[in-house]
Each structure stands twice: as structure tokens, then as C-alpha cells.
Design a protein around this motif. Structure first.
Motif, PDB file in Angstrom:
ATOM      1  N   ASP A 699      12.413  11.340  -1.892  1.00  0.00           N
ATOM      2  CA  ASP A 699      13.725  11.430  -1.252  1.00  0.00           C
ATOM      3  C   ASP A 699      14.340  10.065  -0.963  1.00  0.00           C
ATOM      4  O   ASP A 699      15.385   9.962  -0.326  1.00  0.00           O
ATOM      5  N   GLY A 700      13.664   8.992  -1.427  1.00  0.00           N
ATOM      6  CA  GLY A 700      14.176   7.639  -1.240  1.00  0.00           C
ATOM      7  C   GLY A 700      13.703   6.952   0.023  1.00  0.00           C
ATOM      8  O   GLY A 700      13.950   5.754   0.216  1.00  0.00           O
ATOM      9  N   SER A 701      13.044   7.671   0.902  1.00  0.00           N
ATOM     10  CA  SER A 701      12.555   7.067   2.144  1.00  0.00           C
ATOM     11  C   SER A 701      11.343   6.196   1.873  1.00  0.00           C
ATOM     12  O   SER A 701      10.647   6.346   0.864  1.00  0.00           O
ATOM     13  N   LYS A 702      11.085   5.279   2.790  1.00  0.00           N
ATOM     14  CA  LYS A 702       9.960   4.358   2.662  1.00  0.00           C
ATOM     15  C   LYS A 702       9.143   4.367   3.945  1.00  0.00           C
ATOM     16  O   LYS A 702       9.665   4.596   5.039  1.00  0.00           O
ATOM     17  N   GLU A 703       7.875   4.115   3.790  1.00  0.00           N
ATOM     18  CA  GLU A 703       6.956   4.017   4.927  1.00  0.00           C
ATOM     19  C   GLU A 703       6.103   2.777   4.733  1.00  0.00           C
ATOM     20  O   GLU A 703       5.554   2.559   3.655  1.00  0.00           O
ATOM     21  N   ARG A 720     -10.533   2.776  -0.669  1.00  0.00           N
ATOM     22  CA  ARG A 720      -9.677   3.925  -0.957  1.00  0.00           C
ATOM     23  C   ARG A 720      -9.098   4.467   0.350  1.00  0.00           C
ATOM     24  O   ARG A 720      -9.790   4.527   1.362  1.00  0.00           O
ATOM     25  N   ARG A 721      -7.844   4.840   0.290  1.00  0.00           N
ATOM     26  CA  ARG A 721      -7.183   5.470   1.410  1.00  0.00           C
ATOM     27  C   ARG A 721      -6.571   6.797   0.957  1.00  0.00           C
ATOM     28  O   ARG A 721      -6.071   6.905  -0.168  1.00  0.00           O
ATOM     29  N   VAL A 722      -6.630   7.816   1.840  1.00  0.00           N
ATOM     30  CA  VAL A 722      -6.015   9.102   1.561  1.00  0.00           C
ATOM     31  C   VAL A 722      -4.688   9.167   2.306  1.00  0.00           C
ATOM     32  O   VAL A 722      -4.630   8.921   3.514  1.00  0.00           O
ATOM     33  N   LEU A 723      -3.642   9.487   1.569  1.00  0.00           N
ATOM     34  CA  LEU A 723      -2.312   9.618   2.147  1.00  0.00           C
ATOM     35  C   LEU A 723      -1.931  11.094   2.139  1.00  0.00           C
ATOM     36  O   LEU A 723      -1.882  11.725   1.074  1.00  0.00           O
ATOM     37  N   ALA A 724      -1.700  11.654   3.300  1.00  0.00           N
ATOM     38  CA  ALA A 724      -1.273  13.040   3.431  1.00  0.00           C
ATOM     39  C   ALA A 724       0.183  13.046   3.861  1.00  0.00           C
ATOM     40  O   ALA A 724       0.540  12.457   4.883  1.00  0.00           O
ATOM     41  N   SER A 725       1.039  13.715   3.083  1.00  0.00           N
ATOM     42  CA  SER A 725       2.471  13.628   3.335  1.00  0.00           C
ATOM     43  C   SER A 725       3.153  14.943   3.021  1.00  0.00           C
ATOM     44  O   SER A 725       2.687  15.730   2.190  1.00  0.00           O
ATOM     45  N   GLN A 726       4.276  15.189   3.676  1.00  0.00           N
ATOM     46  CA  GLN A 726       5.116  16.330   3.337  1.00  0.00           C
ATOM     47  C   GLN A 726       6.045  16.027   2.180  1.00  0.00           C
ATOM     48  O   GLN A 726       6.737  16.900   1.676  1.00  0.00           O
ATOM     49  N   LYS A 727       6.061  14.712   1.772  1.00  0.00           N
ATOM     50  CA  LYS A 727       6.972  14.293   0.702  1.00  0.00           C
ATOM     51  C   LYS A 727       6.166  13.750  -0.473  1.00  0.00           C
ATOM     52  O   LYS A 727       5.085  13.190  -0.302  1.00  0.00           O
ATOM     53  N   GLU A 728       6.739  13.911  -1.643  1.00  0.00           N
ATOM     54  CA  GLU A 728       6.061  13.453  -2.857  1.00  0.00           C
ATOM     55  C   GLU A 728       6.120  11.930  -2.955  1.00  0.00           C
ATOM     56  O   GLU A 728       7.174  11.314  -2.758  1.00  0.00           O
ATOM     57  N   LEU A 729       4.987  11.335  -3.240  1.00  0.00           N
ATOM     58  CA  LEU A 729       4.882   9.881  -3.383  1.00  0.00           C
ATOM     59  C   LEU A 729       5.319   9.462  -4.785  1.00  0.00           C
ATOM     60  O   LEU A 729       4.837  10.008  -5.780  1.00  0.00           O
ATOM     61  N   VAL A 734       2.121  -3.319  -2.757  1.00  0.00           N
ATOM     62  CA  VAL A 734       1.270  -4.084  -1.859  1.00  0.00           C
ATOM     63  C   VAL A 734       1.959  -5.413  -1.544  1.00  0.00           C
ATOM     64  O   VAL A 734       2.494  -6.066  -2.443  1.00  0.00           O
ATOM     65  N   ASP A 735       1.943  -5.793  -0.278  1.00  0.00           N
ATOM     66  CA  ASP A 735       2.543  -7.049   0.185  1.00  0.00           C
ATOM     67  C   ASP A 735       3.996  -7.169  -0.272  1.00  0.00           C
ATOM     68  O   ASP A 735       4.369  -8.128  -0.958  1.00  0.00           O
ATOM     69  N   PRO A 736       4.835  -6.228   0.101  1.00  0.00           N
ATOM     70  CA  PRO A 736       6.212  -6.208  -0.413  1.00  0.00           C
ATOM     71  C   PRO A 736       7.048  -7.415  -0.004  1.00  0.00           C
ATOM     72  O   PRO A 736       7.992  -7.778  -0.703  1.00  0.00           O
ATOM     73  N   LYS A 737       6.719  -8.041   1.119  1.00  0.00           N
ATOM     74  CA  LYS A 737       7.503  -9.184   1.592  1.00  0.00           C
ATOM     75  C   LYS A 737       6.818 -10.520   1.303  1.00  0.00           C
ATOM     76  O   LYS A 737       7.220 -11.560   1.834  1.00  0.00           O
ATOM     77  N   LEU A 738       5.754 -10.485   0.491  1.00  0.00           N
ATOM     78  CA  LEU A 738       5.040 -11.713   0.097  1.00  0.00           C
ATOM     79  C   LEU A 738       4.552 -12.486   1.317  1.00  0.00           C
ATOM     80  O   LEU A 738       4.804 -13.681   1.476  1.00  0.00           O
ATOM     81  N   GLU A 739       3.807 -11.806   2.162  1.00  0.00           N
ATOM     82  CA  GLU A 739       3.340 -12.396   3.418  1.00  0.00           C
ATOM     83  C   GLU A 739       1.939 -12.982   3.345  1.00  0.00           C
ATOM     84  O   GLU A 739       1.505 -13.633   4.295  1.00  0.00           O
ATOM     85  N   THR A 740       1.189 -12.734   2.281  1.00  0.00           N
ATOM     86  CA  THR A 740      -0.236 -13.070   2.283  1.00  0.00           C
ATOM     87  C   THR A 740      -0.637 -14.155   1.297  1.00  0.00           C
ATOM     88  O   THR A 740      -1.813 -14.462   1.172  1.00  0.00           O
ATOM     89  N   ALA A 741       0.302 -14.749   0.575  1.00  0.00           N
ATOM     90  CA  ALA A 741       0.005 -15.754  -0.447  1.00  0.00           C
ATOM     91  C   ALA A 741      -0.786 -15.159  -1.605  1.00  0.00           C
ATOM     92  O   ALA A 741      -1.668 -15.799  -2.172  1.00  0.00           O
ATOM     93  N   ASP A 742      -0.472 -13.942  -1.974  1.00  0.00           N
ATOM     94  CA  ASP A 742      -1.102 -13.270  -3.112  1.00  0.00           C
ATOM     95  C   ASP A 742      -0.716 -14.010  -4.392  1.00  0.00           C
ATOM     96  O   ASP A 742       0.467 -14.169  -4.697  1.00  0.00           O
ATOM     97  N   ILE A 743      -1.723 -14.455  -5.151  1.00  0.00           N
ATOM     98  CA  ILE A 743      -1.427 -15.310  -6.304  1.00  0.00           C
ATOM     99  C   ILE A 743      -1.001 -14.526  -7.539  1.00  0.00           C
ATOM    100  O   ILE A 743      -0.499 -15.108  -8.504  1.00  0.00           O
ATOM    101  N   ASP A 744      -1.232 -13.196  -7.564  1.00  0.00           N
ATOM    102  CA  ASP A 744      -0.876 -12.398  -8.733  1.00  0.00           C
ATOM    103  C   ASP A 744      -0.232 -11.095  -8.266  1.00  0.00           C
ATOM    104  O   ASP A 744      -0.926 -10.183  -7.808  1.00  0.00           O
ATOM    105  N   THR A 745       1.073 -11.005  -8.388  1.00  0.00           N
ATOM    106  CA  THR A 745       1.782  -9.818  -7.923  1.00  0.00           C
ATOM    107  C   THR A 745       1.974  -8.784  -9.027  1.00  0.00           C
ATOM    108  O   THR A 745       2.573  -7.734  -8.791  1.00  0.00           O
TER     109      THR A 745
END
Length: 769
Positions: A699-703, A720-729, A734-745
Motif C-alpha cells: 500500500d506504499g507505507s513504510k516501517e 533471521r527475523r520473522v515479520l508478521a504483518s497485515q500488509k504484503e511486503l 538495510v541502512d536506508p539513510k547510510l548511517e553505518t558506513a556500510d562499504i557495499d550497498t
């Protein structure tokens, strides 16, 4: 939120057994991984706490430090570019040890003709040389800039035996200096002042050929006591050029004689202002002490230009006293323009001061003192109120060096007075950095020769905060609708270094002489690590309190890295050993990605894995309470008739059990998930970091969810993480705002984003034209 209490022993057994089975599975995937965990405490790396330095990171009850007081008479010979002096040092042994000898630093000997410093590098031929560098390396005779020691005498005027080993001088005192005693001795010395524009000497002069004048920035100019501490006894490592200085605190009484037409400022309180200031200068100085919004010119450009034309044969002596400082520096020239502005720090007035030749204008008159003011405000807010009465920024070509109350800084406009944004921001940044060094290490007095990052890295981190505040407080200085363009501090800025050739990267916890890239290693990476720690790992409130606690605990003392690490944890209740280990003790890098996504549906029928589990234990469904199963789509457990159904629709017994135990209000709050996903995140990089994830739905929403770094504590490779949602993923980043100095995005997204090649981009650009 609701709680379901099962009373069945079989259920408790089942849950416990499944948890144990999962842990066993993890152990089998990565044998012995826990022993190598990045979350292992740093007990083996840290020194054992003692009565000198406590386990909390604070000074212990028996903490001590030595003291060295100096009384100096200095004469600067402008015509011959020489400096000479006589100094009396009174050294106080506050340690519990009897000292058999004393060590004095002779740092100018790094420029002696027989210096070993130029012989220590084995780099071979450079790709290119500046003309002056080529000449000094292969053609010219080495500059003779080492100390000439004329005598060393005891308090009674008798010669005192000494031995010089390169940049260190051992005083062979006739009897041990016992704990609690003091000793006084005098040294007479002189040396040739170097041109600091050659090979970027830290101290010296710049010659201005057009008017025949020199501007001097003088430091490391006198024999200085080495540090004796509980950590390593005498800090008598040689000065090779990169590792800076370890110095004790003391009081200074200094008289400096220069040509009578020179303007001079230095570490300490000027004692004879009436003698060295004209009446007009005194009038302007009094105005400056009340001017909090803009600088007041003490010496104008017109007056400085007039002074350039005369070369007085007379002399003038400037007298200063400084209390509880670890070093001394001064600047002098007849070319200097001089401005001052008052700034309120903790209820006390401090003078922000700038000195510069006309060659620095208009840039210096416009911006230098603003940068000094902002530095004092920002650093004081995050550490402690600036304790000295002034902070001086001196213009010097290609310079960036710091001393108590005074520093030299680069940033020169073109001859026609124009300048680029790069020059402007470079000058403001270096002024903030060098003035900031008053806090680290001039007051929080770390051992620069051993741990360069403890002053450069902490200062560069604080510089970033001050730059950003400068941009907010002086919006007219920066481009509209932009923030200050800091060169270091932001996570993305350190990525090229951390992603580089490991052969040329050293851990932050390295001696400055032993690293290839000192700038990124001692300045950029620790500053970035602290900024990420503040903004992403700890949060500003916890970090700021802990950082200020460290500064308050160790101001006017000698901290070690462990004192810093321990204090940051002690004052925040955040276990950071994993962070120090990854960022400071290794050359690992950050690389976290999305490895895969599996979609599950709710089933009341046991999965094949569950059936095997029950068969192995002779259990039937009747032995178990009502259970809900998650079956992977497109697996052998796939039941199309149950796909997409809610738990209450597929397990009626569980629904009834839940509803019977909840109130009507609680039942109304239940939102049963419709979609289930198991996301596998992997970590090719060695540094664990918080797992920052942005989930996007149909639906365009973000979490946005941030999983703590401890998610990697049992498996350093993947989780591994389990995501339970009422909306389809539909998307994961990962690191959408580039906060961690990830060398390979490239591995940070699901579905994988195909990046266009440079060739494809080129073709699109051609078509667009």
C-alpha cells in the motif's frame, strides 16, 4: 498486547526443547563461533584496574601526575632567523617512585643535520615531487635546525651531566629524586629557525619576498620535560615526526624579546600590556572586551602595511604568565593585523583572537574569529567550560598546529583577494580543529606520541559538531539551503578508506608512526566511529552525558584509551566492548545485506519438520496444546486451501482458547497478521552493527525497525527475523539513510536493485542528447 499462559507441562517442555534445538543448530552451523565472538569482553586487551586508574574509567585514589614549571627568557633574532633562550625548569616528583635520572625532549633535533628521521622511511622513488621537495631531498645540504645546548646547570650553577640520544636528553642527576621532592636546573640553548613552508615544519617562519618580512609561528622551541606516569614510566619515545607530544602540566613565566615594531601574542596572560601596547591599541582592546557580536581591530590592515616598511633595530620584551598548561607557543611579526572579540563561556568572558598578515584578507577578517567563537561555544557545551582567558588563531601558510591558547591555521585567498568555497571552508574547518585542540589534548592531556587518535580523533569528532553548529549560526557564510560541508564525521565519508587495500590500513589502536594513512586512521575513522556511536548506536542523550563525563574526569590529567572506553560504558550502561573491538582494534569493515526472503502461511497442520520432531519423541497431536504452524510457500508443507488464512481461521481451538482468556476490550485490540516472512540478513563485513531496516508494503507505507547490534552475538555470519504483518511486503532496504558506513550497498535491498553499468548510463545520456 496480550499474554497467554499455558499450564500444560508438555507445552513448556516443547517450547524449551525447540529453543535448545535451535541453539544446537546454530552451533553446528558455525563451530566455535562464540569463542571468536565480537561481543567477547575486552578483558584480555585491557590493563588490570588498579588504585591509579579504576575499572570505571575514572582516576583512582592514588592517581598522580608530575609537574614542570618553566621560567624562560627568549630572544628572537629576526635578521638571522635564530632563536635562543635560557630556561629554568623546576620539576616536581609526585610519583611514588624515586627517579634515578630525568628525560627532557629536544624535538627540534628532528631537524638536526644528523637526524635519523629522514632515514626511517623505505618508500623508494615518489611518483612526483614539488621542486622544493626534490631540491631538499636530492640536491641541497640538509637544513641544520637542531638544538645547540650551551650548558645544563643545577640550582647552584654547577654543570649537570647530560646525554643526548637523538630527540631525547637524559639528565644524569647526582642522586635520585625521591618521591615528593623537587629539583631545579637551567638550560641555555639556541637553534636556526626553519622556513615552515618547506616540508611543512610545525614551527618556523614564512618569508614574504615582496616586503622582506617574516611571520613567525614558534613552538617546540625549548627543551621540554617528558612525561613520567603510572602507565609506562618515562614516555621517552623518540620524536620521528608524526607522533606528536606527551607533556606534563606546569606554570610558565616567559619573557620574549623581539623587534620593537613586531606584534606578538602567546600562551598566557600578558603582564606588561601598558608597555607593549600603544594608547590607541589599549583603547581598542578595552572596546573588544565588551564587544560580544563582532571583532574589534586592535591593529588595522593599514597600520600593519605601514609597519611592514620599517625594520626597527630596537627591541621590545613581551612578558607572559600561564598557569596549569602543558606547553607553550607564540607568534610574532610586524605584518600582523590583530582582532579580538569577547565571548561568554560559563559566566566568564573569553577573548577570541585572530592574527593575520594582509595576505590573509579579506577572508581572515571576515571568518577567523567567528570560527574561534563557535569552537569555544560548542566544545564547552559538550565537555567543560573553556578555562583559559583567550584563544588565538594565527594565519600561517599550509599550517595546522595547536598549542595552549594559540594555534596556526592555513587558508589564503588569491592575490586579488578572491577565494573559492573550498578555501573558505578549509580555513574555517582548520581553525575549528586547531582551536578545539585546546580541549583535546591541551586540557584532556592524552599521550599524543603513543595514541594519535585520542587527540586527533576526538577533536575531529567535536569539529564535526562545531562545523554543523557554525552552519546554523552563520547561515550567511554557507550556500543557501545547505548544511556545512564537513569533510569528516559523516558515516559515508569513511567508506572509501575502510573499503581500501587492507595492506595499507592499520587499526586505530596503532602508534602514529606505524600507519600508512594517518589522516583517515587517526582523524577520520575515530571521528566517524564516535559520530555513529552518538547518532545510531547510543543516541545523543546517552552519548553526550558519557562523553562529557570523560572530559570532566580527565581534564588537566593524563587519560589512556582504556580510561575513555571504560568511562563511556560506565556513564551510559551500554556495553560497547564489541564496538571498540570492531572499530578500534581491527581493520574490519561494515557490510550488512539482505540474503533472502521466504514467505510463510498459517497452518493448523504440522509441518514435515514438526512431524519428525514428534515422531522422534513418540508424541502425537493429542499430547500437545493447540498450536499454530508456519509453513513455507512452495515447500513440501504447502497446503493451498490454507494459504493466506488468519490464525483464528486455521486453528479454531487456539482462537477459542485466546478469546476465553481475554476481556472484551483486549479482544477488540487484537490484530491478527495475514502475512508472514522470514528474512535472512547476512554480514560479509567483520564489524557488527545495529541492523537498521526499512520495510515497504504494497500500500506504499513504510516501517523502520532498528534491531540492536546484539542480534549478531550468537551468529556473526547471518541472522533471521520473522515479520508478521497485515500488509504484503514488497521491499526491504538495510541502512536506508547510510548511517553505518556500510562499504557495499549493492546487497542492501530486496528485491535486488540492478544498478546500471557505466556503459548503459553513457548510452542513455547519448540518447537523451
Amino acid at each position: 498486547m496480550f499474554k497467554i499462559k499455558y499450564c500444560l507441562a508438555s507445552m513448556l517442555f516443547l517450547v524449551g526443547a525447540l529453543a535448545i534445538a535451535q541453539e544446537e543448530s546454530e552451533e553446528k552451523r558455525e563451530p566455535g563461533h562464540y569463542n571468536q565472538s565480537k561481543f567477547k569482553q575486552l578483558y584480555e586487551e585491557f590493563s588490570t584496574p588498579n588504585t591509579y586508574r579504576s575499572a570505571s574509567g575514572a582516576p583512582g585514589p592514588d592517581y598522580y601526575q608530575q609537574r614542570a614549571d618553566y621560567k624562560m627568557n627568549i630572544v628572537l633574532d629576526d635578521k638571522n632567523a635564530k632563536i635562543n633562550g635560557v630556561e629554568t625548569i623546576t620539576y616536581y616528583n609526585n610519583s611514588p617512585d624515586d627517579l634515578e635520572f630525568l628525560w627532557v625532549q629536544l624535538d627540534q633535533n628532528v631537524r638536526a643535520k644528523d637526524s635519523k628521521s629522514p632515514l626511517r622511511d623505505g618508500n623508494g622513488v615518489n611518483f612526483a615531487y614539488t621542486a622544493s621537495n626534490f631540491a631538499s631531498t636530492y640536491i641541497q645540504e640538509p637544513f641544520d635546525g637542531g638544538f645547540n645546548i650551551e650548558y645544563v646547570k643545577d640550582a647552584n650553577g654547577k654543570p649537570l651531566s647530560f646525554t643526548i640520544n637523538q630527540t631525547m636528553m637524559r639528565l644524569n642527576i647526582p642522586k635520585p629524586l625521591k618521591s615528593g621532592e623537587q629539583i631545579s636546573f637551567s638550560i641555555k640553548w639556541w637553534y636556526n629557525i626553519p622556513d615552515h613552508t618547506v616540508n611543512r615544519a610545525r614551527s618556523g617562519y614564512e618569508y614574504f619576498a615582496k616586503d622582506g618580512n617574516r611571520a613567525y609561528v614558534i613552538a617546540q622551541f625549548f627543551p621540554r620535560m617528558a612525561v613520567y606516569s603510572d602507565v609506562e614510566g618515562w614516555q621517552n619515545h623518540q620524536f620521528w615526526g608524526s607522533g606528536e607530544f606527551a607533556l606534563p602540566f606546569g606554570n610558565y613565566d616567559v619573557s620574549i624579546t623581539v623587534p620593537a615594531d613586531h606584534i606578538l601574542d602567546a600562551t598566557g596572560v600578558l603582564q606588561n600590556r601598558d608597555d607593549v601596547f600603544s594608547k590607541e591599541m589599549m583603547k581598542r582592546y578595552k572596546q573588544a572586551k565588551k564587544s560580544y557580536d563582532k571583532p574589534v581591530l586592535i591593529v588595522t590592515q593599514e597600520e600593519a602595511e605601514a609597519a611592514e616598511k620599517g625594520f626597527s633595530d630596537k627591541t621590545k620584551t613581551w612578558k607572559f604568565k600561564a598557569t596549569n598548561v602543558r606547553d607553550y607557543g607564540f607568534a610574532t611579526s610586524r605584518k600582523f593585523i590583530w582582532d579580538m572579540q569577547a565571548v561568554k563561556i560559563g559566566g566568564k568572558d573569553v577573548m577570541a583572537v585572530s592574527m593575520y598578515p594582509k595576505e590573509g584578507n579579506p577572508l581572515w577578517e571576515e571568518q577567523s574569529t567567528k570560527a574561534v567563537v563557535q569552537t569555544l561555544k560548542t566544545y564547552s557545551k559538550h565537555t567543560f567550560d573553556y578555562p583559559y582567558h583567550k584563544a588565538i588563531s594565527v594565519h600561517a601558510k599550509n599550517q595546522g598546529m595547536e598549542y595552549p591558547m594559540i594555534c596556526w591555521n592555513y587558508g589564503r585567498p588569491n592575490e586579488d583577494g578572491t577565494y573559492s568555497d573550498r578555501t573558505k571552508y578549509g580555513m574555517i574547518s582548520v581553525i575549528i580543529h586547531e582551536v578545539g585542540h585546546n580541549f583535546f589534548p591541551m586540557i584532556v592531556n592524552s599521550d599524543e606520541r603513543q595514541w594519535g587518535w585520542m587527540d586527533e580523533g576526538l577533536d575531529t569528532f567535536m569539529q564535526y559538531l562545531a562545523e554543523q553548529e557554525f552552519g546554523k549560526n552563520y547561515p550567511e557564510v554557507i550556500a543557501p539551503n545547505t548544511k556545512y560541508p564537513s569533510r569528516r564525521g559523516e558515516a559515508a565519508k569513511i567508506v572509501p578508506y575502510m573499503a581500501g587495500d587492507q595492506s595499507y590500513i592499520s587499526p586505530i589502536m596503532s602508534n602514529p608512526e606505524n600507519v600508512y594513512q594517518l589522516g583517515p586512521n587517526a582523524y577520520g575513522k575515530p571521528a566517524t566511529a564516535l559520530n555513529i556511536l552518538r547518532e545510531t548506536v547510543m543516541g545523543e542523550e546517552l552519548f553526550d552525558h558519557a562523553f562529557k563525563t570523560y572530559a570532566q574526569r580527565w581534564k588537566f590529567k593524563h587519560p589512556t584509551p582504556e580510561d575513555f572506553f571504560r568511562t563511556m560504558e560506565d556513564a551510559s550502561a551500554v556495553d560497547l566492548d564489541w564496538y571498540w573491538r570492531g572499530w578500534f582494534y581491527t581493520t574490519d569493515y561494515v557490510d550488512i545485506g539482505v540474503k533472502g526472503v521466504k514467505k510463510y502461511y498459517v497452518s493448523s497442520k504440522p509441518t514435515k519438520q514438526m512431524e519428525k520432531y514428534m515422531a522422534d519423541r513418540n508424541l502425537t497431536e493429542s499430547d500437545l496444546p493447540p498450536l499454530v504452524y508456519l509453513a513455507e510457500e512452495d515447500s513440501e508443507d504447502y497446503y493451498p486451501d490454507l494459504k493466506g488464512k488468519f490464525p483464528s481461521a486455521t486453528s479454531q481451538n487456539l482462537k477459542e482458547f485466546m478469546m476465553d482468556k481475554l476481556t472484551e476490550a483486549e479482544r477488540g485490540q487484537i490484530k491478527e497478521p495475514k502475512y508472514f516472512y522470514e528474512i535472512t540478513f547476512d554480514k560479509p563485513g567483520g564489524i557488527p552493527m545495529p541492523l537498521i531496516v526499512e520495510y515497504t508494503y504494497a500500500d506504499g507505507s513504510k516501517e523502520n525497525i532498528t534491531y540492536p547490534a546484539e542480534i549478531w552475538r550468537k551468529n556473526d555470519a547471518e541472522v533471521r527475523r520473522v515479520l508478521a504483518s497485515q500488509k504484503e511486503l514488497v521491499g526491504i532496504v538495510v541502512d536506508p539513510k547510510l548511517e553505518t558506513a556500510d562499504i557495499d550497498t549493492t546487497n542492501n535491498s530486496w528485491p535486488i536493485k540492478e544498478e546500471k553499468s557505466d556503459f548503459d548510463k553513457f548510452k542513455e545520456n547519448i540518447k537523451g542528447k
